[in-house]
Design a protein around this motif. Sequence first.
Motif, PDB file in Angstrom:
ATOM      1  N   ARG A   1       0.881  -1.161   0.000  1.00  0.00           N
ATOM      2  CA  ARG A   1       0.000   0.000   0.000  1.00  0.00           C
ATOM      3  C   ARG A   1       0.922   1.214   0.000  1.00  0.00           C
ATOM      4  O   ARG A   1       2.000   1.198   0.560  1.00  0.00           O
ATOM      5  CB  ARG A   1      -0.879  -0.043   1.256  1.00  0.00           C
ATOM      6  CG  ARG A   1      -2.364   0.301   1.043  1.00  0.00           C
ATOM      7  CD  ARG A   1      -2.858   0.118  -0.352  1.00  0.00           C
ATOM      8  NE  ARG A   1      -3.294   1.411  -0.918  1.00  0.00           N
ATOM      9  CZ  ARG A   1      -3.311   1.670  -2.218  1.00  0.00           C
ATOM     10  NH1 ARG A   1      -2.923   0.777  -3.063  1.00  0.00           N
ATOM     11  NH2 ARG A   1      -3.727   2.826  -2.646  1.00  0.00           N
ATOM     12  N   GLN A   2       0.527   2.266  -0.651  1.00  0.00           N
ATOM     13  CA  GLN A   2       1.433   3.389  -0.810  1.00  0.00           C
ATOM     14  C   GLN A   2       1.843   3.970   0.535  1.00  0.00           C
ATOM     15  O   GLN A   2       1.012   4.312   1.350  1.00  0.00           O
ATOM     16  CB  GLN A   2       0.775   4.466  -1.648  1.00  0.00           C
ATOM     17  CG  GLN A   2       0.543   4.009  -3.053  1.00  0.00           C
ATOM     18  CD  GLN A   2      -0.230   5.030  -3.842  1.00  0.00           C
ATOM     19  OE1 GLN A   2      -0.258   6.177  -3.455  1.00  0.00           O
ATOM     20  NE2 GLN A   2      -0.833   4.601  -4.907  1.00  0.00           N
TER      21      GLN A   2
ATOM     22  N   ALA B   1       6.146   6.901  -1.444  1.00  0.00           N
ATOM     23  CA  ALA B   1       5.441   6.813  -2.717  1.00  0.00           C
ATOM     24  C   ALA B   1       4.560   8.043  -2.904  1.00  0.00           C
ATOM     25  O   ALA B   1       4.469   8.598  -3.997  1.00  0.00           O
ATOM     26  CB  ALA B   1       4.595   5.548  -2.772  1.00  0.00           C
ATOM     27  N   LYS B   2       3.951   8.467  -1.839  1.00  0.00           N
ATOM     28  CA  LYS B   2       3.065   9.631  -1.908  1.00  0.00           C
ATOM     29  C   LYS B   2       3.872  10.868  -2.280  1.00  0.00           C
ATOM     30  O   LYS B   2       3.453  11.678  -3.092  1.00  0.00           O
ATOM     31  CB  LYS B   2       2.383   9.820  -0.546  1.00  0.00           C
ATOM     32  CG  LYS B   2       1.154  10.686  -0.633  1.00  0.00           C
ATOM     33  CD  LYS B   2       0.266  10.510   0.589  1.00  0.00           C
ATOM     34  CE  LYS B   2      -0.905  11.469   0.519  1.00  0.00           C
ATOM     35  NZ  LYS B   2      -0.502  12.871   0.235  1.00  0.00           N
TER      36      LYS B   2
ATOM     37  N   LEU C   1       4.818  10.661  -5.919  1.00  0.00           N
ATOM     38  CA  LEU C   1       3.663  11.027  -6.749  1.00  0.00           C
ATOM     39  C   LEU C   1       3.436  12.530  -6.720  1.00  0.00           C
ATOM     40  O   LEU C   1       3.135  13.150  -7.738  1.00  0.00           O
ATOM     41  CB  LEU C   1       2.409  10.297  -6.254  1.00  0.00           C
ATOM     42  CG  LEU C   1       2.344   8.803  -6.598  1.00  0.00           C
ATOM     43  CD1 LEU C   1       1.283   8.094  -5.787  1.00  0.00           C
ATOM     44  CD2 LEU C   1       2.107   8.604  -8.085  1.00  0.00           C
TER      45      LEU C   1
ATOM     46  N   ASP D   1      -1.750  12.282  -7.592  1.00  0.00           N
ATOM     47  CA  ASP D   1      -2.149  11.786  -6.280  1.00  0.00           C
ATOM     48  C   ASP D   1      -2.187  10.256  -6.308  1.00  0.00           C
ATOM     49  O   ASP D   1      -1.888   9.636  -7.318  1.00  0.00           O
ATOM     50  CB  ASP D   1      -3.485  12.393  -5.824  1.00  0.00           C
ATOM     51  CG  ASP D   1      -4.620  11.983  -6.750  1.00  0.00           C
ATOM     52  OD1 ASP D   1      -5.612  12.713  -6.815  1.00  0.00           O
ATOM     53  OD2 ASP D   1      -4.498  10.927  -7.425  1.00  0.00           O
ATOM     54  N   GLU D   2      -2.584   9.667  -5.197  1.00  0.00           N
ATOM     55  CA  GLU D   2      -2.432   8.213  -5.093  1.00  0.00           C
ATOM     56  C   GLU D   2      -3.416   7.421  -5.945  1.00  0.00           C
ATOM     57  O   GLU D   2      -3.346   6.198  -5.998  1.00  0.00           O
ATOM     58  CB  GLU D   2      -2.505   7.770  -3.618  1.00  0.00           C
ATOM     59  CG  GLU D   2      -3.594   8.451  -2.810  1.00  0.00           C
ATOM     60  CD  GLU D   2      -3.281   8.383  -1.307  1.00  0.00           C
ATOM     61  OE1 GLU D   2      -3.057   7.263  -0.837  1.00  0.00           O
ATOM     62  OE2 GLU D   2      -3.254   9.431  -0.647  1.00  0.00           O
ATOM     63  N   THR D   3      -4.310   8.122  -6.617  1.00  0.00           N
ATOM     64  CA  THR D   3      -5.221   7.389  -7.494  1.00  0.00           C
ATOM     65  C   THR D   3      -4.588   7.132  -8.864  1.00  0.00           C
ATOM     66  O   THR D   3      -5.143   6.404  -9.674  1.00  0.00           O
ATOM     67  CB  THR D   3      -6.532   8.185  -7.715  1.00  0.00           C
ATOM     68  OG1 THR D   3      -6.211   9.397  -8.402  1.00  0.00           O
ATOM     69  CG2 THR D   3      -7.204   8.507  -6.392  1.00  0.00           C
TER      70      THR D   3
ATOM     71  N   LEU E   1       8.976   5.001  -7.773  1.00  0.00           N
ATOM     72  CA  LEU E   1       7.649   4.429  -8.044  1.00  0.00           C
ATOM     73  C   LEU E   1       7.773   3.104  -8.799  1.00  0.00           C
ATOM     74  O   LEU E   1       7.016   2.168  -8.544  1.00  0.00           O
ATOM     75  CB  LEU E   1       6.792   5.428  -8.826  1.00  0.00           C
ATOM     76  CG  LEU E   1       6.415   6.673  -8.026  1.00  0.00           C
ATOM     77  CD1 LEU E   1       5.767   7.713  -8.916  1.00  0.00           C
ATOM     78  CD2 LEU E   1       5.491   6.313  -6.865  1.00  0.00           C
TER      79      LEU E   1
ATOM     80  N   LEU F   1       4.750   0.684  -8.671  1.00  0.00           N
ATOM     81  CA  LEU F   1       3.588   1.552  -8.910  1.00  0.00           C
ATOM     82  C   LEU F   1       3.627   2.133 -10.324  1.00  0.00           C
ATOM     83  O   LEU F   1       2.638   2.662 -10.818  1.00  0.00           O
ATOM     84  CB  LEU F   1       3.540   2.674  -7.885  1.00  0.00           C
ATOM     85  CG  LEU F   1       3.164   2.215  -6.467  1.00  0.00           C
ATOM     86  CD1 LEU F   1       3.294   3.351  -5.475  1.00  0.00           C
ATOM     87  CD2 LEU F   1       1.759   1.649  -6.436  1.00  0.00           C
TER      88      LEU F   1
END
Length: 202
Positions: free
Chosen positions: A137-138, A142-143, A146, A152-154, A196, A201
């Motif tokens: 999970r991010q 990672a956030k 991004l 964003d995380e989507t 990422l 990701l």
Amino acid sequence: MNLNSPLFDRIRVKSRSKQEVRNNAARCDHPGCTTAGEFRAPMGRLREGQYFCFCLDHVREYNASYNYFNGMTPEAVARYQRDAAVGHRPTWAMGQMEGAPAWHGPSDDPSRFTDPLGMFGQRAGASKPAAEPAKPRQGIAAKKALDQLGLDETADADTIRSRYKNMVKRLHPDANGGDRSLEDKLREIIRAYNYLKSVKLA
Ligand SMILES: [Zn+2]
């Protein structure tokens, strides 16, 4: 940048002081041109921080043919970018990889690159992929990565990839009249993207 290109040989290789550049005192570095060299253009890989000074016409001509990654194989470019993720610090240890292309870059000898912590997943040219880690999970990193890409995380992998390509294109000296002031930003973007990728990701 192809350091063996005849163009490169014809151009006077000389670093300029900041003062010189600021004063626009230098003449255009293009052979035979006597116009003031008001525009800085990076000499390229292996000549980091060194610049040619060109007049407007010649800086355009130079930029049109300038490619930082020229002459590097795609694998070498990928490796360079991966190195950027660790700030070009040597992280490799002994080990041999077969079929690695010759490359004499800033942090050189990628054939000895190993990844003891498994940070980068599959190595280019490695015979089999590293075991796929469970998709985390991010986390905060990672956030943040991004964030740096303005996402964003989507964001899914495709979005991340196309945003990355876009930003690299935009921040590349090619797109900025040879201006390298954006290079740190570019490095950050590369680092973020590689992170990422390393966590699957992108
Ligand atoms: Zn000129």
